[in-house]
Write a protein that holds these residues in place. Structure first.
Motif, PDB file in Angstrom:
ATOM      1  N   LEU A   1       5.967   5.163 -22.796  1.00 40.02           N
ATOM      2  CA  LEU A   1       4.749   4.180 -22.234  1.00 40.02           C
ATOM      3  C   LEU A   1       5.283   4.497 -20.248  1.00 40.02           C
ATOM      4  N   ARG A   2       4.048   5.539 -19.934  1.00 44.99           N
ATOM      5  CA  ARG A   2       4.667   5.816 -18.008  1.00 44.99           C
ATOM      6  C   ARG A   2       4.138   4.648 -17.464  1.00 44.99           C
ATOM      7  N   PHE A   3       5.459   4.704 -17.026  1.00 47.02           N
ATOM      8  CA  PHE A   3       5.319   3.006 -16.251  1.00 47.02           C
ATOM      9  C   PHE A   3       5.796   3.506 -14.259  1.00 47.02           C
ATOM     10  N   GLU A   4       4.422   3.212 -13.393  1.00 42.60           N
ATOM     11  CA  GLU A   4       4.348   3.123 -12.406  1.00 42.60           C
ATOM     12  C   GLU A   4       4.255   1.673 -11.889  1.00 42.60           C
ATOM     13  N   ALA A   5       4.732   0.998 -10.723  1.00 43.43           N
ATOM     14  CA  ALA A   5       5.205  -0.219  -9.964  1.00 43.43           C
ATOM     15  C   ALA A   5       5.556   0.612  -8.535  1.00 43.43           C
ATOM     16  N   ARG A   6       4.918  -0.742  -7.682  1.00 46.06           N
ATOM     17  CA  ARG A   6       5.524  -1.375  -6.472  1.00 46.06           C
ATOM     18  C   ARG A   6       6.542  -2.619  -6.709  1.00 46.06           C
ATOM     19  N   PHE A   7       7.845  -1.901  -5.651  1.00 43.46           N
ATOM     20  CA  PHE A   7       8.757  -2.974  -6.291  1.00 43.46           C
ATOM     21  C   PHE A   7       9.062  -3.606  -4.090  1.00 43.46           C
ATOM     22  N   HIS A   8       8.243  -5.268  -4.530  1.00 46.42           N
ATOM     23  CA  HIS A   8       8.053  -5.716  -3.297  1.00 46.42           C
ATOM     24  C   HIS A   8       9.334  -6.986  -2.650  1.00 46.42           C
ATOM     25  N   CYS A   9      10.086  -6.352  -1.856  1.00 47.07           N
ATOM     26  CA  CYS A   9      10.901  -7.278  -1.290  1.00 47.07           C
ATOM     27  C   CYS A   9      10.866  -8.049  -0.936  1.00 47.07           C
ATOM     28  N   SER A  10      11.766  -9.326  -0.697  1.00 46.42           N
ATOM     29  CA  SER A  10      11.253  -9.964   0.739  1.00 46.42           C
ATOM     30  C   SER A  10      12.865 -11.360   0.445  1.00 46.42           C
ATOM     31  N   TRP A  11      12.898 -10.958   1.882  1.00 51.15           N
ATOM     32  CA  TRP A  11      14.108 -11.700   2.344  1.00 51.15           C
ATOM     33  C   TRP A  11      13.367 -13.024   3.151  1.00 51.15           C
ATOM     34  N   ALA A  12      13.628 -14.726   2.146  1.00 52.09           N
ATOM     35  CA  ALA A  12      12.844 -15.926   2.330  1.00 52.09           C
ATOM     36  C   ALA A  12      11.892 -15.623   3.449  1.00 52.09           C
ATOM     37  N   GLY A  13      10.927 -14.463   3.054  1.00 50.37           N
ATOM     38  CA  GLY A  13       9.715 -14.889   3.855  1.00 50.37           C
ATOM     39  C   GLY A  13       9.664 -13.757   5.578  1.00 50.37           C
ATOM     40  N   LEU A  14      10.999 -13.686   5.271  1.00 49.90           N
ATOM     41  CA  LEU A  14      10.956 -13.320   7.288  1.00 49.90           C
ATOM     42  C   LEU A  14      10.789 -11.823   6.910  1.00 49.90           C
ATOM     43  N   TYR A  15      11.800 -11.458   5.949  1.00 48.81           N
ATOM     44  CA  TYR A  15      12.330  -9.829   6.036  1.00 48.81           C
ATOM     45  C   TYR A  15      11.240  -8.838   4.586  1.00 48.81           C
ATOM     46  N   ARG A  16      10.517  -8.207   5.016  1.00 50.37           N
ATOM     47  CA  ARG A  16       9.912  -7.126   4.061  1.00 50.37           C
ATOM     48  C   ARG A  16       9.083  -6.440   4.561  1.00 50.37           C
ATOM     49  N   PRO A  17      10.524  -5.486   3.530  1.00 47.42           N
ATOM     50  CA  PRO A  17       9.992  -3.561   3.837  1.00 47.42           C
ATOM     51  C   PRO A  17       8.937  -3.509   3.093  1.00 47.42           C
ATOM     52  N   PRO A  18       8.774  -1.618   3.161  1.00 44.89           N
ATOM     53  CA  PRO A  18       7.197  -0.863   2.574  1.00 44.89           C
ATOM     54  C   PRO A  18       8.605  -1.208   0.931  1.00 44.89           C
ATOM     55  N   PRO A  19       7.550  -1.298   0.009  1.00 48.26           N
ATOM     56  CA  PRO A  19       7.575  -1.588  -1.114  1.00 48.26           C
ATOM     57  C   PRO A  19       8.345   0.079  -1.775  1.00 48.26           C
ATOM     58  N   LEU A  20       8.930  -0.157  -3.022  1.00 50.15           N
ATOM     59  CA  LEU A  20       9.655   0.674  -3.487  1.00 50.15           C
ATOM     60  C   LEU A  20       8.371   1.569  -4.182  1.00 50.15           C
ATOM     61  N   LEU A  21       8.500   2.185  -4.537  1.00 55.69           N
ATOM     62  CA  LEU A  21       7.467   2.709  -5.579  1.00 55.69           C
ATOM     63  C   LEU A  21       8.693   4.157  -7.191  1.00 55.69           C
ATOM     64  N   VAL A  22       8.405   3.054  -8.218  1.00 50.59           N
ATOM     65  CA  VAL A  22       8.894   3.826  -9.038  1.00 50.59           C
ATOM     66  C   VAL A  22       8.983   4.018 -10.218  1.00 50.59           C
ATOM     67  N   THR A  23       8.604   5.230 -10.365  1.00 56.99           N
ATOM     68  CA  THR A  23       7.896   5.785 -11.118  1.00 56.99           C
ATOM     69  C   THR A  23       8.361   6.369 -12.516  1.00 56.99           C
ATOM     70  N   THR A  24       8.696   5.801 -14.483  1.00 63.86           N
ATOM     71  CA  THR A  24       9.392   6.406 -14.832  1.00 63.86           C
ATOM     72  C   THR A  24       8.825   6.636 -16.299  1.00 63.86           C
ATOM     73  N   ASP A  25       9.435   6.618 -17.159  1.00 61.74           N
ATOM     74  CA  ASP A  25       9.069   6.638 -18.683  1.00 61.74           C
ATOM     75  C   ASP A  25       9.382   6.137 -19.784  1.00 61.74           C
ATOM     76  N   LEU A  26       8.919   5.021 -19.476  1.00 62.21           N
ATOM     77  CA  LEU A  26       9.863   3.636 -20.571  1.00 62.21           C
ATOM     78  C   LEU A  26       9.408   4.444 -21.910  1.00 62.21           C
ATOM     79  N   SER A  27      10.890   4.299 -22.900  1.00 62.99           N
ATOM     80  CA  SER A  27      10.684   4.918 -23.672  1.00 62.99           C
ATOM     81  C   SER A  27      12.072   4.265 -24.660  1.00 62.99           C
TER      82      SER A  27
END
Length: 181
Positions: free
Chosen positions: A94-120
């Motif tokens: 399966l081709r998987f692409e997602a954005r990983f949204h990190c946050s710390w206590a609602g105060l720190y929200r960097p841009p999302p990490l874009l992850v693309t992989t083939d799950l096998s």
């Protein structure tokens, strides 16, 4: 055309860069795929809007036997999940692409990490991580693995902390309902 239901399970894992593997309990995640038979396989496509993947937080995730710190959360926003399943062998890719949204206590929200992989269900390897999945069994249970090269997010602190760009590993224990055995 038929459909399959995906259910995520406990016993999953994630790793990024030089950090040890996180233990991740993904129970409760799910999604429905439409399936089109093509020769000996099923082409499967999930609607990203209908995919639910539990966030990584102190309830679901441990590293070195300790839960993630309270307030730290990583939400997963699926963008693509599609590929093929060979019912006779249980092989899945399966081709998987997602954005990983990190946050710390609602105060720190960097841009999302874009992850693309083939799950096998087979063997995967990157520069830093490798793993081997397991084909779906007669009950539709298996393990999908994938290695992705994660690009920088653009946030200097997060990119430096994670050492981006670097490899990330995903280990997803899951089950598929609706397979005819």
């Amino acid at each position: 055309m038929t459909s399959l239901q995906l259910h995520t399970q406990a016993g999953c894992g994630l790793a990024i860069g030089r950090y040890p593997r996180f233990r991740y309990d993904a129970r409760g995640g799910s999604g429905r795929a439409t399936c089109t038979p093509v020769d000996d396989r099923l082409e499967i496509v999930f609607d990203p809007a209908g995919l639910s993947i539990p966030p990584l937080n102190w309830r679901t995730t441990q590293v070195l036997g300790l839960p993630l710190p309270p307030g730290l959360q990583i939400a997963i926003e699926p963008l693509t999940l599609a590929g093929q399943l060979v019912p006779a062998s249980g092989a899945v890719t399966l081709r998987f692409e997602a954005r990983f949204h990190c946050s710390w206590a609602g105060l720190y929200r960097p841009p999302p990490l874009l992850v693309t992989t083939d799950l096998s269900t087979g063997l995967v390897a990157g520069q830093r991580h490798h793993a081997e999945g397991s084909p779906l069994d007669a009950r539709g249970q298996g393990c999908l693995v994938g290695v992705a090269r994660v690009p920088p997010s653009g946030d200097p602190w997060l990119d430096g902390f994670l050492g981006l760009p670097d490899d990330a590993l995903a280990v997803l224990r899951c089950g598929f309902d609706g397979l005819k055995g």
